[in-house]
Enzyme design. Sequence first.
Site, PDB file in Angstrom:
ATOM      1  N   ASP A  94      50.514  69.884  23.970  1.00 27.08           N
ATOM      2  CA  ASP A  94      49.680  70.583  22.994  1.00 27.08           C
ATOM      3  C   ASP A  94      48.500  69.696  22.602  1.00 27.08           C
ATOM      4  O   ASP A  94      47.340  70.128  22.592  1.00 27.08           O
ATOM      5  CB  ASP A  94      50.526  70.935  21.759  1.00 27.08           C
ATOM      6  CG  ASP A  94      49.735  71.721  20.718  1.00 27.08           C
ATOM      7  OD1 ASP A  94      48.972  72.609  21.100  1.00 27.08           O
ATOM      8  OD2 ASP A  94      49.892  71.414  19.521  1.00 27.08           O
ATOM      9  N   LYS A 153      56.979  59.235  26.171  1.00 30.85           N
ATOM     10  CA  LYS A 153      57.067  57.988  25.419  1.00 30.85           C
ATOM     11  C   LYS A 153      58.430  57.359  25.708  1.00 30.85           C
ATOM     12  O   LYS A 153      59.284  57.236  24.831  1.00 30.85           O
ATOM     13  CB  LYS A 153      56.903  58.264  23.917  1.00 30.85           C
ATOM     14  CG  LYS A 153      55.468  58.570  23.493  1.00 30.85           C
ATOM     15  CD  LYS A 153      54.586  57.341  23.344  1.00 30.85           C
ATOM     16  CE  LYS A 153      54.981  56.525  22.141  1.00 30.85           C
ATOM     17  NZ  LYS A 153      54.145  55.281  22.041  1.00 30.85           N
ATOM     18  N   ASP A 203      50.523  58.116  24.468  1.00 33.15           N
ATOM     19  CA  ASP A 203      49.406  57.596  23.659  1.00 33.15           C
ATOM     20  C   ASP A 203      48.318  57.030  24.563  1.00 33.15           C
ATOM     21  O   ASP A 203      47.133  57.302  24.405  1.00 33.15           O
ATOM     22  CB  ASP A 203      49.900  56.558  22.636  1.00 33.15           C
ATOM     23  CG  ASP A 203      50.729  55.438  23.234  1.00 33.15           C
ATOM     24  OD1 ASP A 203      51.180  55.579  24.397  1.00 33.15           O
ATOM     25  OD2 ASP A 203      50.940  54.412  22.551  1.00 33.15           O
ATOM     26  N   TYR A 221      59.294  71.815  19.777  1.00 31.82           N
ATOM     27  CA  TYR A 221      58.971  73.153  19.286  1.00 31.82           C
ATOM     28  C   TYR A 221      60.214  74.012  19.074  1.00 31.82           C
ATOM     29  O   TYR A 221      60.193  74.953  18.289  1.00 31.82           O
ATOM     30  CB  TYR A 221      58.046  73.868  20.285  1.00 31.82           C
ATOM     31  CG  TYR A 221      56.573  73.600  20.074  1.00 31.82           C
ATOM     32  CD1 TYR A 221      56.072  72.305  20.062  1.00 31.82           C
ATOM     33  CD2 TYR A 221      55.684  74.655  19.900  1.00 31.82           C
ATOM     34  CE1 TYR A 221      54.731  72.072  19.885  1.00 31.82           C
ATOM     35  CE2 TYR A 221      54.333  74.428  19.719  1.00 31.82           C
ATOM     36  CZ  TYR A 221      53.857  73.135  19.712  1.00 31.82           C
ATOM     37  OH  TYR A 221      52.517  72.917  19.538  1.00 31.82           O
ATOM     38  N   ASP A 247      44.251  69.750  23.985  1.00 32.74           N
ATOM     39  CA  ASP A 247      43.103  69.863  23.075  1.00 32.74           C
ATOM     40  C   ASP A 247      42.096  68.733  23.338  1.00 32.74           C
ATOM     41  O   ASP A 247      40.883  68.945  23.302  1.00 32.74           O
ATOM     42  CB  ASP A 247      43.542  69.809  21.605  1.00 32.74           C
ATOM     43  CG  ASP A 247      43.738  71.208  21.006  1.00 32.74           C
ATOM     44  OD1 ASP A 247      44.027  72.142  21.784  1.00 32.74           O
ATOM     45  OD2 ASP A 247      43.595  71.366  19.778  1.00 32.74           O
TER      46      ASP A 247
HETATM   47  C1  IPM Z   1      48.462  76.209  21.634  1.00 32.46           C
HETATM   48  C2  IPM Z   1      48.505  76.454  20.149  1.00 32.46           C
HETATM   49  C3  IPM Z   1      49.910  76.925  19.768  1.00 32.46           C
HETATM   50  C4  IPM Z   1      50.857  75.785  20.052  1.00 32.46           C
HETATM   51  C5  IPM Z   1      50.052  77.454  18.340  1.00 32.46           C
HETATM   52  C6  IPM Z   1      49.079  78.556  18.014  1.00 32.46           C
HETATM   53  C7  IPM Z   1      51.469  77.928  18.075  1.00 32.46           C
HETATM   54  O1  IPM Z   1      48.102  75.320  19.471  1.00 32.46           O
HETATM   55  O2  IPM Z   1      48.791  77.128  22.409  1.00 32.46           O
HETATM   56  O3  IPM Z   1      48.084  75.109  22.041  1.00 32.46           O
HETATM   57  O4  IPM Z   1      51.046  74.895  19.218  1.00 32.46           O
HETATM   58  O5  IPM Z   1      51.451  75.792  21.130  1.00 32.46           O
HETATM   59 MG    MG Z   2      47.355  73.764  20.728  1.00 34.33          MG
END
Ligand code: IPM
Ligand code: MG
Length: 370
Positions: free
Chosen positions: A251, A194, A227, A143, A255
């Site tokens: 990230d 990884k 992975d 990032y 999710d």
């Molecule tokens: C998160 C989001 C952010 C990220 C975005 C909105 C910049 O996806 O906090 O997980 O990628 O960190």
């Molecule tokens: Mg995210």
Amino acid sequence: MAANKNLLVLAGDGIGPEVMSQVRRVVEWMDKRRAVRFDVTEDLVGGAALDVHGVPLAEATLERAKAADAVLLGAVGGPKWDDLPFEKKPERGLLALRKEMELYANLRPAICFEALVEASTLKPEVVAGLDIMIVRELTGGTYFGEPRGIFDLPNGERKGVNTQVYTTHEIRRVAAVAFELARKRGHRVCSSEKANVMESGVLWREEVTKLHGEAYGDVELSHMYADNCGMQLVRAPKQFDVIVTDNLFGDMLSDVAAMLTGSLGMLPSASLGDPDETGRRKALYEPVHGSAPDIAGDGKANPIAALMSFAMCLRYSFDLGDDADLIEAAVKAVLGSGIRTGDIMATGAKLVSTQEMGDALLAELDKRAA
Ligand code: IPM
Ligand code: MG
């Protein structure tokens, strides 16, 4: 009487303002009904800030965020700002806050509530009772690594570059947070990278192992390629206690973990920096879900992730575990009574709006504090 706690609320874009207005109601409730007092200031971030200041995070807002005891953030981004140059995008506002406040440890708990077992796309026996914590490194890696950019090549092609880079100290400090958390939970940390293909992953594994040997022998440490970790999270998520991983893998894995709990609308997060000389950590709390432009303004958003983020704020910034427990218990009770926003709707449940979910949560808080 203890000094008032200073909260900076950055509601942001999309469903951010809707969910944060429900959180504001609970903050006010706490202020009136519990032993804690808050001073709340509001400011702009993301697209909302762009529209007013021409930048996604104004300098004065950043200073306010640094001075606050804690920042509560809603969400940033939306189609309106999609075509802006990279440096102006709403997301840059959030990334700048994380970086400038040095919030390197991002705690993303994934808990599957009893009442929502059926809302997950996974089989009930796979997710029932799930309680894991993902610790995502938040200020380094791909990032922020340099060099980065889109470059023109002499042959007329273009080249897009991002750099995965980690130093010893960046790895050790986030791993320490994971080990400390594990000590208060199941005493197990799984570190994910990884190392089979990336030097930064090799270093990550070596440094985590070294720190473990030096100071955390009471915690069980394992390593898993990222992975495989994604695969194991959907195959058998309950094998994990604490997962520690880098910014980009974190990230994605968070999710994935969100869907185990039934909805992205349920997942809170805390982003923490180092404690200062008084023991206070800079901190930002935000739901993991984004700005959800498709439902923004419709009153459909689930405010629970934002509210649970406030509960994390009470726990981690203010050491108010009882008040955090109270909020979490109210959430469980409301879900248990069959009240649902659209994202966690089930047959036979009662579909409610964002505001009505807030009403139900406040009524439950009243009942519990009576
Ligand atoms: C998160 C989001 C952010 C990220 C975005 C909105 C910049 O996806 O906090 O997980 O990628 O960190
Ligand atoms: Mg995210």
